[in-house]
Every structure is written in structure tokens, then in C-alpha cells.
Design a protein around this motif. Sequence first.
Motif, PDB file in Angstrom:
ATOM      1  N   ASN A   1       0.860  -1.187   0.000  1.00  0.00           N
ATOM      2  CA  ASN A   1       0.000   0.000   0.000  1.00  0.00           C
ATOM      3  C   ASN A   1       0.893   1.233   0.000  1.00  0.00           C
ATOM      4  N   PRO A   2       1.473   1.560  -1.163  1.00  0.00           N
ATOM      5  CA  PRO A   2       2.393   2.698  -1.238  1.00  0.00           C
ATOM      6  C   PRO A   2       1.674   4.007  -0.944  1.00  0.00           C
ATOM      7  N   PRO A   3       2.392   4.995  -0.411  1.00  0.00           N
ATOM      8  CA  PRO A   3       1.761   6.250  -0.013  1.00  0.00           C
ATOM      9  C   PRO A   3       0.958   6.923  -1.125  1.00  0.00           C
ATOM     10  N   GLN A   4       1.456   6.860  -2.357  1.00  0.00           N
ATOM     11  CA  GLN A   4       0.744   7.532  -3.456  1.00  0.00           C
ATOM     12  C   GLN A   4      -0.626   6.893  -3.683  1.00  0.00           C
ATOM     13  N   LEU A   5      -0.700   5.570  -3.602  1.00  0.00           N
ATOM     14  CA  LEU A   5      -1.975   4.888  -3.785  1.00  0.00           C
ATOM     15  C   LEU A   5      -2.913   5.161  -2.614  1.00  0.00           C
ATOM     16  N   VAL A   6      -2.376   5.142  -1.404  1.00  0.00           N
ATOM     17  CA  VAL A   6      -3.195   5.435  -0.221  1.00  0.00           C
ATOM     18  C   VAL A   6      -3.833   6.814  -0.351  1.00  0.00           C
ATOM     19  N   GLU A   7      -3.043   7.811  -0.754  1.00  0.00           N
ATOM     20  CA  GLU A   7      -3.580   9.164  -0.861  1.00  0.00           C
ATOM     21  C   GLU A   7      -4.585   9.265  -2.000  1.00  0.00           C
ATOM     22  N   TRP A   8      -4.361   8.536  -3.099  1.00  0.00           N
ATOM     23  CA  TRP A   8      -5.342   8.551  -4.197  1.00  0.00           C
ATOM     24  C   TRP A   8      -6.660   7.942  -3.749  1.00  0.00           C
ATOM     25  N   LEU A   9      -6.605   6.797  -3.081  1.00  0.00           N
ATOM     26  CA  LEU A   9      -7.832   6.161  -2.594  1.00  0.00           C
ATOM     27  C   LEU A   9      -8.539   7.071  -1.586  1.00  0.00           C
ATOM     28  N   ALA A  10      -7.774   7.673  -0.688  1.00  0.00           N
ATOM     29  CA  ALA A  10      -8.371   8.566   0.303  1.00  0.00           C
ATOM     30  C   ALA A  10      -9.049   9.751  -0.366  1.00  0.00           C
ATOM     31  N   ASN A  11      -8.424  10.295  -1.396  1.00  0.00           N
ATOM     32  CA  ASN A  11      -9.015  11.431  -2.112  1.00  0.00           C
ATOM     33  C   ASN A  11     -10.292  11.034  -2.839  1.00  0.00           C
ATOM     34  N   GLU A  12     -10.296   9.841  -3.432  1.00  0.00           N
ATOM     35  CA  GLU A  12     -11.517   9.352  -4.082  1.00  0.00           C
ATOM     36  C   GLU A  12     -12.643   9.213  -3.068  1.00  0.00           C
ATOM     37  N   MET A  13     -12.324   8.765  -1.869  1.00  0.00           N
ATOM     38  CA  MET A  13     -13.342   8.624  -0.836  1.00  0.00           C
ATOM     39  C   MET A  13     -13.894   9.977  -0.415  1.00  0.00           C
ATOM     40  N   LEU A  14     -13.030  10.981  -0.340  1.00  0.00           N
ATOM     41  CA  LEU A  14     -13.513  12.332  -0.055  1.00  0.00           C
ATOM     42  C   LEU A  14     -14.397  12.842  -1.191  1.00  0.00           C
ATOM     43  N   THR A  15     -13.989  12.590  -2.422  1.00  0.00           N
ATOM     44  CA  THR A  15     -14.729  13.063  -3.593  1.00  0.00           C
ATOM     45  C   THR A  15     -16.138  12.503  -3.623  1.00  0.00           C
ATOM     46  N   TYR A  16     -16.289  11.210  -3.300  1.00  0.00           N
ATOM     47  CA  TYR A  16     -17.593  10.552  -3.408  1.00  0.00           C
ATOM     48  C   TYR A  16     -18.293  10.394  -2.058  1.00  0.00           C
ATOM     49  N   ASN A  17     -17.780  11.091  -1.034  1.00  0.00           N
ATOM     50  CA  ASN A  17     -18.391  11.086   0.300  1.00  0.00           C
ATOM     51  C   ASN A  17     -18.523   9.659   0.848  1.00  0.00           C
ATOM     52  N   VAL A  18     -17.431   8.911   0.756  1.00  0.00           N
ATOM     53  CA  VAL A  18     -17.363   7.539   1.251  1.00  0.00           C
ATOM     54  C   VAL A  18     -16.540   7.547   2.538  1.00  0.00           C
ATOM     55  N   LYS A  19     -17.089   7.007   3.615  1.00  0.00           N
ATOM     56  CA  LYS A  19     -16.337   6.980   4.873  1.00  0.00           C
ATOM     57  C   LYS A  19     -15.362   5.816   4.864  1.00  0.00           C
ATOM     58  N   PRO A  20     -14.071   6.070   5.087  1.00  0.00           N
ATOM     59  CA  PRO A  20     -13.113   4.960   5.117  1.00  0.00           C
ATOM     60  C   PRO A  20     -13.160   4.198   6.435  1.00  0.00           C
ATOM     61  N   GLU A  21     -13.000   2.892   6.346  1.00  0.00           N
ATOM     62  CA  GLU A  21     -12.681   2.091   7.521  1.00  0.00           C
ATOM     63  C   GLU A  21     -11.196   1.777   7.418  1.00  0.00           C
ATOM     64  N   ILE A  22     -10.416   2.307   8.323  1.00  0.00           N
ATOM     65  CA  ILE A  22      -8.969   2.113   8.293  1.00  0.00           C
ATOM     66  C   ILE A  22      -8.659   0.693   8.758  1.00  0.00           C
ATOM     67  N   GLU A  23      -7.944  -0.056   7.925  1.00  0.00           N
ATOM     68  CA  GLU A  23      -7.554  -1.420   8.269  1.00  0.00           C
ATOM     69  C   GLU A  23      -6.153  -1.362   8.878  1.00  0.00           C
ATOM     70  N   ALA A  24      -6.071  -1.506  10.188  1.00  0.00           N
ATOM     71  CA  ALA A  24      -4.786  -1.398  10.878  1.00  0.00           C
ATOM     72  C   ALA A  24      -4.221  -2.792  11.116  1.00  0.00           C
ATOM     73  N   PHE A  25      -3.240  -3.172  10.290  1.00  0.00           N
ATOM     74  CA  PHE A  25      -2.549  -4.444  10.445  1.00  0.00           C
ATOM     75  C   PHE A  25      -1.289  -4.288  11.293  1.00  0.00           C
ATOM     76  N   ASP A  26      -0.988  -3.039  11.680  1.00  0.00           N
ATOM     77  CA  ASP A  26       0.255  -2.741  12.384  1.00  0.00           C
ATOM     78  C   ASP A  26       0.062  -1.431  13.153  1.00  0.00           C
ATOM     79  N   LEU A  27       0.806  -1.251  14.211  1.00  0.00           N
ATOM     80  CA  LEU A  27       0.684  -0.037  15.019  1.00  0.00           C
ATOM     81  C   LEU A  27       0.937   1.222  14.195  1.00  0.00           C
TER      82      LEU A  27
END
Length: 278
Positions: A121-147
Amino acid sequence: MANPCIICVAITGSLPRKENNPAVPITVEEQIESTQAAFEAGATIAHCHVRNDDQTPSSDPEKFGRLMEGLKKHCPGMVIQLSTGGRSGAGEVRGGMLSLAPDMASLSVGSNNFPNRVYENPPQLVEWLANEMLTYNVKPEIEAFDLSHIHQAAALSKQGKLKAPLYVQFVMGVKNAMPADKPTFDFYIETLKRLAPDAQWCGAGIGTNQYLLNEWSIAAGGHTRTGLEDNVRLDRDTLAPSNAALVERTVALCEQYERPVATWQQAREILGLRSPDE
């Protein structure tokens, strides 16, 4: 005051197949039927993957669209959460369904080891997905596999790249990632409260850890996830007959710890989600 527990049902995932448990829903029609039973049993979030006819994982927006349509019809009010996980595709393909504007979508904010590969999950992809979620008013569920993923989610939220309040899922028991360890689980809760005091959280255990994480989460006042994606058995000798059976087991834990099971209306209020009629 009562603290309702939101139960999420992860209906299919990317890995379990009919050979592992015939109850795993693969087709969209099977998924709708299985989710309806789980909804009636007490689940209020449906975490959804889609599959190809040969049972391999897919990110096909058309399949996601048909699944969403069926769930809205047969599970009115249920929170629909689509997966952007990396087993179903690579790069921005993983977020191709976000334009459907589901209530929620999963978001992994960092990389980690999986049983046989690196979950990238490279930073550029994470930020793109996060921005798409903001654009379409989608609430993210953060999947924390690590601290570190909890720290990263809090940082992205402070930068305005994730909409507050956060909803963070602690995933424990994936081989080569974070094991199901109670002191670590407790530290996750403490860390999230310190970094994002208004956040809500959920616990998910993989395989035999599912029931353990259900109990830890319910006892600690959080929310929890069950379902055939994470675990196909009731015990070592018994396959789970359905997603609903795993939900029913979780409801029984809520009763044991005197936690009311959240209705879909309560779940939406807790998560800050719009009404399905809006």
C-alpha cells in the motif's frame, strides 16, 4: 448509558472458496441472500468483496453495483462497505468502484507482510484512494494491520486527507503480521484514544482468533467484525453453516457482556453516516 455494539459481517473476502466451506457466498445472488440473513441476525455493516465465476477475486465495478443494488433492496438501512483490498487488483483498479458512492470502503494506509507476500500500500496509492473517498463522500474504515497504521491514519486525518472522526479496525491474527496479543490490543486502543480522541474502533480476528477478538472488542466497549471472509469454522470440528451463524455467535457475546447490538439507525449515527434516504 448503553453503548451499542456495531457488528460488521465480512461475507466473502478474497480467499475462502466453496472447497473450504460450501456456505461461502460467491455469486452476487448468493452474497445478497447470505447478507440478508446476517442482517436479520444483527449485523449492520456488510463488508463486501466480489468474485469471478471461477471464485477468483475481482474489483469489477459492475459486480459491486449489482451487489449494492441487491443489498439496498433486501437489507434496507444496512451500511454497505466495499473493499479496496489488494488481492482483488493492483493500483487504482482497487478503487474503481468508489464512484458508486457506497456508505463506506476499506482503506489500508500502510504495507505489511501477509502469509505468502507483501501487502503493498504505497503512499501515493493510499492518498489517491483517500481522495476518491472524499470526492464521493465515502467513509473509510482504516484497516490497521500494524501499530504504524494507526499513527498514519491519525496523521492523514489531521492533514484533512481523511474525514474525521476516524473509524479504525484492528486486524489481528494474519500470519506474518500482528498476532492476536492482548497487551498489544490494549495498546492499540490507548494509542488511538491519544491520537484521535473522537475515533471509533472495531476488532477483527483471523481464523481461530475471530471469536477471541470479538470477545476482547465487545468487553472493551468497541465494535467488532465476524463473517466467513475471516473464519469458516465455528470450532475445530464444525464448519460455520452461514454468515448469520457467526453473527448469532457474536450477538450472544454482546448479551453476555450486556452490550446492546446496534440497530442500523444507531450504527449510522455512531459512524456519522447519512440516512440511506438522503
